[in-house]
Design a protein around this motif. Structure first.
Motif, PDB file in Angstrom:
ATOM      1  N   PHE A  21       0.895  -1.351  -0.039  1.00 15.47           N
ATOM      2  CA  PHE A  21       0.000  -0.075  -0.201  1.00 15.47           C
ATOM      3  C   PHE A  21       0.918   1.270  -0.172  1.00 15.47           C
ATOM      4  O   PHE A  21       1.812   1.370   0.741  1.00 15.47           O
ATOM      5  CB  PHE A  21      -0.819  -0.282   1.152  1.00 15.47           C
ATOM      6  N   GLY A  22       0.669   2.112  -1.016  1.00 21.25           N
ATOM      7  CA  GLY A  22       1.631   3.352  -1.002  1.00 21.25           C
ATOM      8  C   GLY A  22       0.912   4.410  -0.410  1.00 21.25           C
ATOM      9  O   GLY A  22      -0.306   4.792  -0.578  1.00 21.25           O
ATOM     10  N   LEU A  23       1.603   5.245   0.275  1.00 22.24           N
ATOM     11  CA  LEU A  23       0.974   6.530   0.894  1.00 22.24           C
ATOM     12  C   LEU A  23       1.870   7.627   0.239  1.00 22.24           C
ATOM     13  O   LEU A  23       3.147   7.805   0.604  1.00 22.24           O
ATOM     14  CB  LEU A  23       1.271   6.378   2.255  1.00 22.24           C
ATOM     15  N   LEU A  24       1.336   8.461  -0.777  1.00 17.17           N
ATOM     16  CA  LEU A  24       2.203   9.275  -1.417  1.00 17.17           C
ATOM     17  C   LEU A  24       1.526  10.843  -0.889  1.00 17.17           C
ATOM     18  O   LEU A  24       0.396  11.079  -0.791  1.00 17.17           O
ATOM     19  CB  LEU A  24       2.014   9.318  -2.735  1.00 17.17           C
ATOM     20  N   GLY A  25       2.164  11.792  -0.645  1.00 14.66           N
ATOM     21  CA  GLY A  25       1.740  13.120  -0.498  1.00 14.66           C
ATOM     22  C   GLY A  25       3.151  13.887  -0.313  1.00 14.66           C
ATOM     23  O   GLY A  25       4.551  13.300  -0.070  1.00 14.66           O
ATOM     24  N   ASP A  53       9.442   3.616   5.260  1.00 17.32           N
ATOM     25  CA  ASP A  53       9.347   5.058   5.085  1.00 17.32           C
ATOM     26  C   ASP A  53      10.373   5.649   3.959  1.00 17.32           C
ATOM     27  O   ASP A  53      11.600   5.863   4.598  1.00 17.32           O
ATOM     28  CB  ASP A  53       9.250   5.966   6.414  1.00 17.32           C
ATOM     29  N   GLU A  54      10.207   6.040   2.949  1.00 16.71           N
ATOM     30  CA  GLU A  54      11.227   6.476   1.837  1.00 16.71           C
ATOM     31  C   GLU A  54      12.292   5.263   1.822  1.00 16.71           C
ATOM     32  O   GLU A  54      13.468   5.969   2.098  1.00 16.71           O
ATOM     33  CB  GLU A  54      11.373   7.802   1.924  1.00 16.71           C
ATOM     34  N   PRO A  55      12.178   4.257   1.520  1.00 15.27           N
ATOM     35  CA  PRO A  55      13.204   3.307   1.628  1.00 15.27           C
ATOM     36  C   PRO A  55      14.458   3.388   0.708  1.00 15.27           C
ATOM     37  O   PRO A  55      15.582   2.824   1.036  1.00 15.27           O
ATOM     38  CB  PRO A  55      12.829   2.006   1.399  1.00 15.27           C
ATOM     39  N   THR A  56      14.187   4.169  -0.377  1.00 14.46           N
ATOM     40  CA  THR A  56      15.088   4.401  -1.502  1.00 14.46           C
ATOM     41  C   THR A  56      15.635   5.840  -1.536  1.00 14.46           C
ATOM     42  O   THR A  56      16.325   6.280  -2.425  1.00 14.46           O
ATOM     43  CB  THR A  56      14.727   4.099  -2.880  1.00 14.46           C
ATOM     44  N   VAL A  57      15.515   6.639  -0.550  1.00 14.74           N
ATOM     45  CA  VAL A  57      15.705   7.763  -0.702  1.00 14.74           C
ATOM     46  C   VAL A  57      17.417   8.041  -0.479  1.00 14.74           C
ATOM     47  O   VAL A  57      17.886   7.320   0.259  1.00 14.74           O
ATOM     48  CB  VAL A  57      15.097   8.930   0.594  1.00 14.74           C
ATOM     49  N   ILE A 104       2.966  -4.579   3.109  1.00 15.09           N
ATOM     50  CA  ILE A 104       3.946  -3.480   3.318  1.00 15.09           C
ATOM     51  C   ILE A 104       3.267  -2.266   3.105  1.00 15.09           C
ATOM     52  O   ILE A 104       2.318  -1.936   2.090  1.00 15.09           O
ATOM     53  CB  ILE A 104       4.646  -3.602   1.986  1.00 15.09           C
ATOM     54  N   LEU A 105       3.354  -1.340   4.032  1.00 16.71           N
ATOM     55  CA  LEU A 105       2.914   0.345   3.723  1.00 16.71           C
ATOM     56  C   LEU A 105       4.373   1.013   3.367  1.00 16.71           C
ATOM     57  O   LEU A 105       5.393   1.127   3.992  1.00 16.71           O
ATOM     58  CB  LEU A 105       2.542   0.678   4.998  1.00 16.71           C
ATOM     59  N   LEU A 106       4.054   1.711   2.175  1.00 14.44           N
ATOM     60  CA  LEU A 106       5.047   2.229   1.726  1.00 14.44           C
ATOM     61  C   LEU A 106       5.200   3.738   1.467  1.00 14.44           C
ATOM     62  O   LEU A 106       4.186   4.337   0.843  1.00 14.44           O
ATOM     63  CB  LEU A 106       5.606   1.529   0.128  1.00 14.44           C
TER      64      LEU A 106
END
Lengths: 257, 315
Positions: free
Chosen positions: B37-41, B162-166, B190-192
């Motif tokens: 599940f993606g949480l974008l903002g 929480d932003e794993p590829t930053v 997974i919550l991403l």
């Protein structure tokens, strides 16, 4: 129960492993206590005072170290995770606030015990210092350990909000309490009589009085010792719980990343 | 699929002096078991606030959160045993080796036989050779792998990323995304959160757009695209754009404009118009090289959704 012990030991594992690898922290256990010991004992012997005064200073230093290490490790355990940006991982794990506090207090106690042994050996070699009554000595040390833990709980309550600033507080607290509690002197001889009833309400005062009594200079009061030590511990526990919940509600406990 | 996370009417207000900031405003969403599940903002939208509540380090003012059938407020410790979190912004413990850090986390989660568990994960992530290095000395790519190891130590049923590829280079980011897909393949929920729209579209089964503490829209990437795109764009490559443009202008309900030399963009609201467009194009004097429908990028969808939620739509 076993799970809780493992979580408590996690803090001991973390703190002692980071101590092993960090020269500055190692100096806090190996070098500064020795410099402190020699500075004060050399000064007292230079003055040519009675050995009982020298022994009060030695006992005071031992007691002060216990308070210092317990309180400091409890706060630094949180402050360092905050510096390392891992504090959210600690609080997001199943470890409770009291397990964290007890675990880091144990690592502080281990450091204090190490310094205690070195102090006892060195002062015996240099000044012939021996603990005359181990029962009373252990009672005094136990009281000061609980007092250090109590102080740590108060400092932690502040650390949940202020993090690094709480680190400075935890450095200052033992000195303030040691001064008030007459770590190297008789409180009756130094402080005005109106202040004494308040000073006797401190568990550190009761603890140092017990330690001093092993060289015939303190005036321990067992009922006050139990009352003040237990009472302050209870207050610290409640304040810490309140502070933890408040920090959690206000989003101050930890930040992700 | 059962519901792994149910968030109902969550609100959170941060108070700073006399000011109040509505970090979350009546947020409701559900995450199914086994999905990403993606949480974008945008920054400050409320993503981290929401994750902080899920992991139990922040208390909501109102509403309820249920994870794996347990209430976060009442059974925090039980839930914490079954979830884990990885933040792309976190670092590592000071003065501890990679292995020591991971054993420490194993102790926090009461992992049985921690040494074997840590070795297995380090080998899987290709970090075994680095196990004795100080964790703080790891490169950003290695640190991210180490953090994912940390996130998997307790075999969590739900992993919050929480932003794993930053801050990762392309190769490391690809590797992390591959790992996330593998975890989903193993049935993990997974919550991403991410700012990388390509990553969100590639990985997520469902996505929620959040802005100023409110959920703007929820759906699969495809649903979100169709929600926002009321018109479709057709790109025409031709030898004479002025001829194409003048021909198309005669068609009602069709908007055409020259995008660049030899390229014309046509906005179509009704697919039935396509036949008319093709007929008009066939009567053009110049050459028509190609006619393609332009798929909107997920980034465009995101911008439109966020702008619409701010009452500043560019549609």
């Amino acid at each position: 129960m076993n799970d809780s012990i493992t979580r408590i030991l996690s803090q001991v594992y973390k703190n002692l492993n980071s101590l092993r690898r960090n020269t500055f922290r190692m100096a806090d256990v190996l070098i500064w206590p020795m410099i402190f010991l020699f500075t004060l004992t050399f000064f007292i012997t230079y003055l040519g005072s009675d050995t009982s005064y020298l022994y009060v200073v030695i006992l005071g230093m031992i007691g002060w170290r216990v308070i210092y290490f317990l309180n400091l490790d409890m706060v630094s355990s949180i402050a360092e995770e905050n510096w390392a940006k891992t504090l959210a991982y600690l609080f997001a794990s199943p470890i409770s606030r009291m397990e964290t506090a007890v675990g880091s207090a144990i690592s502080g106690f281990v450091k204090a015990c190490f310094v205690l042994v070195v102090y006892l050996l060195l002062t015996n070699l240099l000044y012939g210092f021996v603990v005359k009554d181990w029962g009373v000595f252990v009672l005094g040390m136990a009281t000061l350990s609980v007092a250090g833990f109590t102080m740590g709980l108060f400092a932690l309550s502040f650390a949940y909000f202020a993090k690094e600033e709480a680190f400075s507080i935890s450095f200052i607290l033992p000195d303030v309490f040691a001064l008030l509690s007459g770590v190297y002197f008789s409180i009756d001889a130094v402080y005005p009589s109106w202040l004494l009833p308040f000073i006797r309400l401190l568990p550190t005062t009761q603890g140092f009085e017990v330690l001093k009594s092993t060289v015939g200079l303190g005036h321990p009061d067992l009922s006050m010792l139990v009352l003040t030590t237990g009472g302050w511990l209870l207050v610290a526990y409640l304040v810490n719980g309140w502070a933890y919940d408040k920090a959690r509600k206000e989003g101050k406990l930890a930040r992700l990343g | 699929m059962q519901d792994a996370v149910i968030i109902s009417n969550i609100s959170k207000i941060y108070k700073s002096g006399k000011e109040s900031i509505h970090a979350l405003d009546n947020v409701t969403l559900t995450i199914k078991e086994g999905e990403i599940f993606g949480l974008l903002g945008p920054n400050g939208a409320g993503k981290t606030t929401l994750i902080s509540m899920l992991i139990g380090i922040l208390k909501q003012d109102s509403g309820s959160i249920s994870i794996l059938g347990m209430d976060v407020a009442r059974e925090t410790s039980k839930i914490q045993n079954n979830i884990n979190v990885v933040s792309g912004f976190s670092r590592s413990l000071i003065s501890l080796s990679v292995e020591e850090c991971l054993i420490y986390y194993c102790m926090l989660y009461n992992v049985k036989n921690p040494k074997a568990k840590v070795d297995r994960l380090l080998k899987k992530m290709g970090l075994y050779e680095a196990r004795n290095l100080l964790a703080e000395d790891l490169s950003s790519g290695m640190r991210q792998k180490y953090l994912i190891c940390k996130g998997l130590l307790n075999d969590p049923k739900i992993l919050l990323l929480d932003e794993p590829t930053v801050g990762l280079d392309v190769e490391s980011a690809i590797l992390v995304r591959k790992m996330i897909k593998e975890l989903k393949g193993n049935g993990m929920t997974i919550l991403l959160t991410t700012h990388n729209m390509f990553e969100a579209e590639e990985l997520c089964d469902n996505i929620a757009f959040i802005n100023r503490g409110k959920i703007v829209s929820i759906g699969t990437p495809k649903e979100l695209k169709s929600k926002i795109m009321s018109t479709r764009t057709v790109e025409i490559h031709c030898s004479d754009e002025s001829c194409v443009l003048s021909s198309l202008k005669s068609l009602p309900g069709v908007k055409a404009k020259v995008k660049s030399p030899q390229i014309v963009h046509v906005n179509v609201t009704d697919y039935k118009k396509m036949k008319d467009i093709m007929l008009v194009l066939s009567s053009c004097k110049g050459e028509i090289y190609s006619v393609n429908e332009l798929e909107p990028t997920f980034e465009e969808i995101y911008i439109k959704m966020i702008n619409q939620s701010q009452g500043d739509s560019h549609e």
